[in-house]
Scaffold this active site. Structure first.
Site, short mmCIF file in Angstrom:
data_model
loop_
_atom_site.label_atom_id
_atom_site.label_comp_id
_atom_site.label_asym_id
_atom_site.label_seq_id
_atom_site.Cartn_x
_atom_site.Cartn_y
_atom_site.Cartn_z
N LYS A 10 0.82 -1.14 -0.15
CA LYS A 10 -0.01 0.03 0.06
C LYS A 10 0.93 1.21 0.04
O LYS A 10 1.94 1.08 -0.04
CB LYS A 10 -1.07 0.03 1.34
CG LYS A 10 -1.88 -1.47 0.96
CD LYS A 10 -2.81 -1.39 2.43
CE LYS A 10 -3.72 -2.49 2.26
NZ LYS A 10 -4.71 -2.61 3.78
N TYR A 50 -11.99 -3.06 -3.16
CA TYR A 50 -12.65 -3.19 -1.71
C TYR A 50 -14.17 -3.26 -1.90
O TYR A 50 -14.94 -2.63 -1.02
CB TYR A 50 -12.12 -1.93 -0.82
CG TYR A 50 -10.85 -2.15 -0.33
CD1 TYR A 50 -10.64 -3.43 0.56
CD2 TYR A 50 -9.76 -1.27 -0.51
CE1 TYR A 50 -9.03 -3.61 1.02
CE2 TYR A 50 -8.44 -1.42 0.01
CZ TYR A 50 -8.21 -2.68 0.62
OH TYR A 50 -6.94 -2.78 1.34
N THR A 92 -4.89 -7.57 11.01
CA THR A 92 -5.09 -6.18 10.12
C THR A 92 -4.48 -5.12 11.13
O THR A 92 -4.01 -4.38 10.41
CB THR A 92 -6.88 -6.08 10.21
OG1 THR A 92 -7.43 -7.32 9.65
CG2 THR A 92 -7.09 -4.93 9.31
N ARG A 103 3.12 -6.60 9.48
CA ARG A 103 2.36 -5.50 10.24
C ARG A 103 2.96 -5.43 11.65
O ARG A 103 2.79 -4.31 12.15
CB ARG A 103 0.86 -5.74 10.03
CG ARG A 103 0.10 -5.69 8.83
CD ARG A 103 -1.05 -6.35 8.60
NE ARG A 103 -1.99 -5.87 7.43
CZ ARG A 103 -2.80 -6.58 6.86
NH1 ARG A 103 -3.53 -7.35 7.56
NH2 ARG A 103 -3.58 -6.14 5.72
N ASN A 113 -1.66 -0.22 7.00
CA ASN A 113 -1.20 -1.31 7.49
C ASN A 113 -0.06 -2.07 6.62
O ASN A 113 -0.10 -3.36 6.56
CB ASN A 113 -2.19 -2.40 7.94
CG ASN A 113 -3.03 -2.48 7.16
OD1 ASN A 113 -3.21 -2.23 5.96
ND2 ASN A 113 -4.34 -3.39 7.62
N HIS A 116 -1.63 -5.79 1.58
CA HIS A 116 -2.99 -6.55 1.36
C HIS A 116 -2.59 -7.94 0.70
O HIS A 116 -1.65 -8.14 -0.02
CB HIS A 116 -3.89 -5.74 0.37
CG HIS A 116 -5.05 -6.71 -0.24
ND1 HIS A 116 -6.15 -6.91 0.61
CD2 HIS A 116 -5.03 -7.59 -1.24
CE1 HIS A 116 -6.85 -7.68 -0.32
NE2 HIS A 116 -6.36 -8.14 -1.40
N GLU A 127 -9.56 -10.65 -7.44
CA GLU A 127 -8.40 -9.53 -7.40
C GLU A 127 -7.56 -9.57 -8.46
O GLU A 127 -7.07 -8.58 -9.03
CB GLU A 127 -8.11 -9.75 -6.08
CG GLU A 127 -9.10 -9.22 -4.83
CD GLU A 127 -8.55 -9.32 -3.64
OE1 GLU A 127 -7.50 -9.93 -3.49
OE2 GLU A 127 -9.37 -9.28 -2.72
#
Ligand code: RTP
Ligand code: MG
Length: 135
Positions: A10, A50, A92, A103, A113, A116, A127
């Site tokens: 991310k 998402y 998460t 994480r 975080n 994914h 995805e």
């Protein structure tokens, strides 16, 4: 069983210069990178990725976050890759994730975080088609 899974590094991972360290963990585990790309996504791509969360209270700030800068997206392949990646990623919430996980070692946030990973074979198929059409 050999699986493929969709992984995102991310915008916080890219901004903080953690791409190399995170990829090194996946590679050291024995997973194979079969596709990889660096790009900034728009709100439409965020909403598609998402889809299960778009109605949630936490989604608007999540959309702002995931569109805030470049993401490194990749497909990893290996034995039980979906579950293995989620174990490496950790819980998460980075504040609660176990030390030793990505994480747990590098995130102090429930939103920012770093990573994914697809959560099921069905999610992985959806995805991967969304991020790497034609793969
Ligand atoms: P991911 O989908 O990114 O692999 O993460 P996950 O399965 O561990 O968590 P999920 O429940 O699918 O949530 C997706 C992402 O939304 C952000 N989030 N914010 N309460 C909150 O503020 C909240 N909850 C979740 C996180 O970035 C999470 O990874
Ligand atoms: Mg999820």
């Amino acid at each position: 069983m050999t699986q493929r899974t969709l992984v995102l590094l991310k915008p916080d991972a890219v901004k903080r210069g953690l791409v190399g360290q995170i990829l090194a963990r996946f590679e050291a585990k024995g997973l194979t990178i079969v596709a990889m790309e660096h790009r900034t996504i728009d709100a439409g791509q965020a909403d598609a990725h998402y889809a299960e969360h778009v109605e949630r209270d936490f989604y608007p700030p999540l959309r702002d976050f995931v569109t805030s800068g470049p993401i490194v997206s990749l497909v990893l392949e290996g034995d039980e890759a979906i579950e293995v990646v989620r174990a490496l990623n950790g819980a998460t919430d980075g504040r609660k994730a176990a030390p030793g996980t990505i994480r747990g070692d590098f995130s102090l946030s429930n939103r920012e975080n770093l990573v994914h990973g697809s959560d099921s074979p069905e999610s992985a198929e959806r995805e991967i088609a969304l991020w790497f059409p034609g793969l």
